[in-house]
Design an enzyme around this catalytic site. Sequence first.
Site, PDB file in Angstrom:
ATOM      1  N   SER A  66      35.685 -87.593  -3.301  1.00 41.71           N
ATOM      2  CA  SER A  66      36.868 -87.559  -2.440  1.00 41.71           C
ATOM      3  C   SER A  66      36.342 -87.079  -1.037  1.00 41.71           C
ATOM      4  O   SER A  66      35.160 -87.052  -0.491  1.00 41.71           O
ATOM      5  CB  SER A  66      37.715 -86.197  -2.939  1.00 41.71           C
ATOM      6  OG  SER A  66      36.982 -85.147  -3.010  1.00 41.71           O
ATOM      7  N   ASP A  67      37.379 -86.654  -0.144  1.00 44.83           N
ATOM      8  CA  ASP A  67      37.157 -86.236   1.219  1.00 44.83           C
ATOM      9  C   ASP A  67      38.096 -85.365   1.414  1.00 44.83           C
ATOM     10  O   ASP A  67      39.160 -84.898   0.617  1.00 44.83           O
ATOM     11  CB  ASP A  67      37.320 -87.490   2.215  1.00 44.83           C
ATOM     12  CG  ASP A  67      38.739 -87.647   2.381  1.00 44.83           C
ATOM     13  OD1 ASP A  67      39.520 -87.666   1.650  1.00 44.83           O
ATOM     14  OD2 ASP A  67      39.001 -87.802   3.831  1.00 44.83           O
ATOM     15  N   TRP A  68      38.309 -84.877   2.693  1.00 43.31           N
ATOM     16  CA  TRP A  68      39.174 -83.833   3.398  1.00 43.31           C
ATOM     17  C   TRP A  68      39.262 -84.185   4.551  1.00 43.31           C
ATOM     18  O   TRP A  68      38.875 -83.655   5.467  1.00 43.31           O
ATOM     19  CB  TRP A  68      39.097 -82.455   3.087  1.00 43.31           C
ATOM     20  CG  TRP A  68      40.186 -81.877   3.263  1.00 43.31           C
ATOM     21  CD1 TRP A  68      40.716 -81.108   4.568  1.00 43.31           C
ATOM     22  CD2 TRP A  68      41.285 -81.288   2.154  1.00 43.31           C
ATOM     23  NE1 TRP A  68      41.665 -80.247   4.367  1.00 43.31           N
ATOM     24  CE2 TRP A  68      42.300 -80.548   2.960  1.00 43.31           C
ATOM     25  CE3 TRP A  68      41.357 -81.472   0.871  1.00 43.31           C
ATOM     26  CZ2 TRP A  68      43.323 -80.133   2.445  1.00 43.31           C
ATOM     27  CZ3 TRP A  68      42.652 -81.059   0.406  1.00 43.31           C
ATOM     28  CH2 TRP A  68      43.483 -80.171   0.912  1.00 43.31           C
TER      29      TRP A  68
END
Length: 396
Positions: A66-68
């Site tokens: 994932s990322d943010w």
Amino acid sequence: MRISADIDERTLREMYLRAFQRVVTQARPWTVMCSYNRLNGVYASQNRWLLTEVLREEWGFEGLVSDWGAVADRVAAVAAGLDLTMPGPDDTGDRALAEAVADGRLDPAALRAAADRVRALVERATERATEREPGKFDADAHHARAREIAARAVVLLKNEGGLLPLSESQSLAVIGEFARTPRYQGGGSSHITPTRLDDARTALSESAEVRFGSGYDDIDEAVALAAESEVALVFVGSEHETEGADRDSVELPPAHRELVERVAAANPRTVVVLSNGAVVLTRPWEAAVPAIVEGWLLEQAGGSALADVLFGRTNPSGQLPETIRRGSPTTRPTWTSPARTGARATGRACTSATAASTRASRMWPTRSGSGCRTRRSSTAPRRRPSRTPASRSGSR
């Protein structure tokens, strides 16, 4: 998002990826988060070599990536192996994915694999939650461990004349609001709610005679307290650090610096205790004080941990993870720095050249830190100051 870390593969694998490889292959985490910058010109969130070839195929990672806020191109990210874009929802990105599949720019199998990994994580977490018995959390035991870890992380930068450790029979002026209201953590993702919070003023007063002054807003009072006490402890540091924002300076705040200078002038037996998330410069005020304790941000048990170090119950065995410069509060970027070019060249030769060029400007080099003699092994404070000589067992 602005910088490309341009690194040859040998340097990348030997210096930068090793720690991640160890975690992924040994601890087997469920999720991994990509970084924000580019790697050799390609965003980490869109780097198939990094997210798929290395992470999944070489290291055997089977979880979710994932990322943010790091995704610049949702379609390219999914194609590279990023499964979940955060924070959501992202209606525009969803439409872009559907359109990319429809017109052949994105392999449907890549999108299906990402969706499958998201669903697998939800199912795995749900199953674990239903199987797990209610845990027994011993808050006191965890706090005691936090105290031990914090004390061992403290760095003793300077201790002229053996001023430390303190004696419990000495009168102490404890100066600075950070001693009463500790600066113990950063902002953003690092911000947590502690189960309890120790402050240095209370912890020190359990073992010695303490007089307190908040200092920053009433420096005259602090100076008077320092002059009347055998030892002055001045608690200063940076006022705020958080993700997504830079500090204006690497100097102490003006009021903190003035406090140090005036207290040291009033009492030559002054100990400066720093609380900061990143380096602060110690010149020129360090010349006026015989002892400097770099406490960093010590989390919820930091107050008691500092008392343990100051009284010699724990040997301060920490070492600096970075260099404190002699230089000015601001350092002008070079013509090849990321601030000017958007790229950061990194390699063995580059690293060695950088170290050589900054060696002369180091005030406290990386790995600086020295211990001091310990007085006794117990971390339990005495309620009343002892008038008998304390044991000096231990080593430097």
